[in-house]
Design an enzyme around this catalytic site. Structure first.
Site, PDB file in Angstrom:
ATOM      1  N   LEU A 136      73.904 -47.784 -17.718  1.00  0.00           N
ATOM      2  CA  LEU A 136      73.707 -47.028 -19.132  1.00  0.00           C
ATOM      3  C   LEU A 136      75.048 -46.359 -19.446  1.00  0.00           C
ATOM      4  CD1 LEU A 136      70.119 -45.684 -18.866  1.00  0.00           C
ATOM      5  CD2 LEU A 136      70.893 -47.691 -19.849  1.00  0.00           C
ATOM      6  N   HIS A 137      75.597 -46.454 -20.748  1.00  0.00           N
ATOM      7  CA  HIS A 137      76.621 -45.958 -21.483  1.00  0.00           C
ATOM      8  C   HIS A 137      76.343 -45.409 -22.730  1.00  0.00           C
ATOM      9  CE1 HIS A 137      76.672 -49.575 -23.731  1.00  0.00           C
ATOM     10  NE2 HIS A 137      76.857 -50.187 -22.894  1.00  0.00           N
ATOM     11  N   GLY A 158      76.763 -46.426 -25.436  1.00  0.00           N
ATOM     12  CA  GLY A 158      76.106 -47.157 -26.400  1.00  0.00           C
ATOM     13  C   GLY A 158      74.515 -47.088 -26.296  1.00  0.00           C
ATOM     14  N   HIS A 159      74.015 -47.192 -25.077  1.00  0.00           N
ATOM     15  CA  HIS A 159      72.776 -47.020 -24.640  1.00  0.00           C
ATOM     16  C   HIS A 159      72.190 -45.600 -25.052  1.00  0.00           C
ATOM     17  CE1 HIS A 159      73.873 -50.073 -21.597  1.00  0.00           C
ATOM     18  NE2 HIS A 159      72.606 -50.803 -22.394  1.00  0.00           N
ATOM     19  N   GLN A 209      73.689 -53.173 -32.167  1.00  0.00           N
ATOM     20  CA  GLN A 209      74.092 -54.214 -33.119  1.00  0.00           C
ATOM     21  C   GLN A 209      75.377 -55.038 -32.440  1.00  0.00           C
ATOM     22  OE1 GLN A 209      73.654 -55.335 -36.121  1.00  0.00           O
ATOM     23  NE2 GLN A 209      75.832 -56.292 -36.359  1.00  0.00           N
ATOM     24  N   LYS A 210      75.927 -54.370 -31.377  1.00  0.00           N
ATOM     25  CA  LYS A 210      77.074 -55.275 -30.828  1.00  0.00           C
ATOM     26  C   LYS A 210      76.390 -56.651 -30.327  1.00  0.00           C
ATOM     27  CE  LYS A 210      78.691 -54.921 -26.389  1.00  0.00           C
ATOM     28  NZ  LYS A 210      78.817 -56.253 -26.021  1.00  0.00           N
ATOM     29  N   ASP A 211      75.275 -56.791 -29.714  1.00  0.00           N
ATOM     30  CA  ASP A 211      74.653 -58.135 -29.348  1.00  0.00           C
ATOM     31  C   ASP A 211      73.886 -58.610 -30.592  1.00  0.00           C
ATOM     32  OD1 ASP A 211      75.544 -58.102 -26.549  1.00  0.00           O
ATOM     33  OD2 ASP A 211      73.959 -56.319 -26.279  1.00  0.00           O
TER      34      ASP A 211
END
Ligand code: PAF
Length: 265
Positions: free
Chosen positions: A8-9, A11-12, A124-126
């Site tokens: 987890l980073h 973004g998560h 949204q990145k994916d």
């Protein structure tokens, strides 16, 4: 529900914090899904940081973590498959990673059935994954609302991804061609350029100038991922490129997102 593969980073964290703010109960799932990795992909070396992940979930007030084993998710004798057909499943990421979206679709469906959430949160990145998941949630009458959250970027513009951990410092610098190429194409779009191939060429040149190996750059409709000749607001510029052994993807929404970095960076 916030489905993740762990590691987890930030973004998560943004997805999870939004889920916690919008819902009474939040479950985060952590499962590195073998079914969505190709035979030559990074399943074995994909980062696994469970202790740190669970610490983060405690910090942000998540109510439960679901961390199933591979055997629990894929019991012996499993024969059921999901097939994401047409351009959405088979073009771009689907073409470069055959079977990937079928694996994503199967695991996401199983997670939704296991948790029966009102909402599920994705990044949204994916972008193509988001479109696949929206479609399957509708097609299979799940009743689950799919919430897509904006891409989180480092201060230099690189989209945050678990796979950034694979980059050497020198590769990390060259990876900045991705946000700057996208920013340049967005500036062209804002100045009136509507020819998709011109926009894609701008991005591609920027990546190739820094020695990135471009897999694809395309301008697509957000819901079907069909490519457009004439770019319009809400269309997305999507790309995948390799830097050494690391494959990164990124996306911007034309007329919606602010540029990932200033022009000419
Ligand atoms: O985006 C991811 O981390 C994964 O593809 C997902 C949605 C958790 C399915 O394994």
């Amino acid at each position: 529900m916030v489905p993740t593969m762990g590691a987890l980073h930030a973004g998560h964290r943004a997805l999870i914090e939004r889920a916690v703010a919008e819902n009474d109960r939040v479950v985060v799932t952590i499962f590195v899904n073998p079914a969505q990795f190709g035979p030559r992909e990074d399943f074995a070396r994909y980062p696994r940081t469970l202790d740190a992940d669970l610490g983060l979930l405690g910090d942000v007030g998540v109510h439960a973590a679901f961390v199933p084993s591979v055997e629990a998710m894929y019991p012996p004798g499993l024969v059921t498959r999901l097939d994401i057909s047409g351009p959405l499943g088979e073009r771009l990421e689907g073409a470069s990673r055959p079977g990937h979206f079928n694996g994503v679709a199967l695991v996401v469906t199983k997670l939704l059935v296991a948790g029966l959430p009102d909402r599920a949160y994705f990044g949204q990145k994916d972008a193509q994954q988001c479109a696949v998941v929206r479609r399957l949630a509708r097609d299979l009458d799940t009743g689950v609302e799919i919430v897509v959250c904006p891409t989180v970027r480092d201060t230099d513009g690189l989209a945050i991804s678990s796979r950034n951990l694979y980059l050497s410092p020198e590769e990390r610098m060259r990876a900045l061609a991705i946000p700057s190429g996208l920013a340049e194409a967005m500036a062209q779009f804002d100045a009136g350029e509507r020819d998709s191939s011109a926009l894609a060429t701008t991005v591609r040149s920027c990546l190739e100038n820094k020695g990135l190996d471009v897999d694809y750059v395309a301008v697509v409709k957000a819901d079907t991922f069909s490519e457009v000749e004439t770019a319009a607001p809400t269309n997305q510029i999507v790309l995948a490129a390799r830097i050494g052994n690391t494959r990164l993807i990124d996306v911007v929404r034309l007329g919606v997102d602010t540029a990932p970095v200033g022009r000419g960076v």
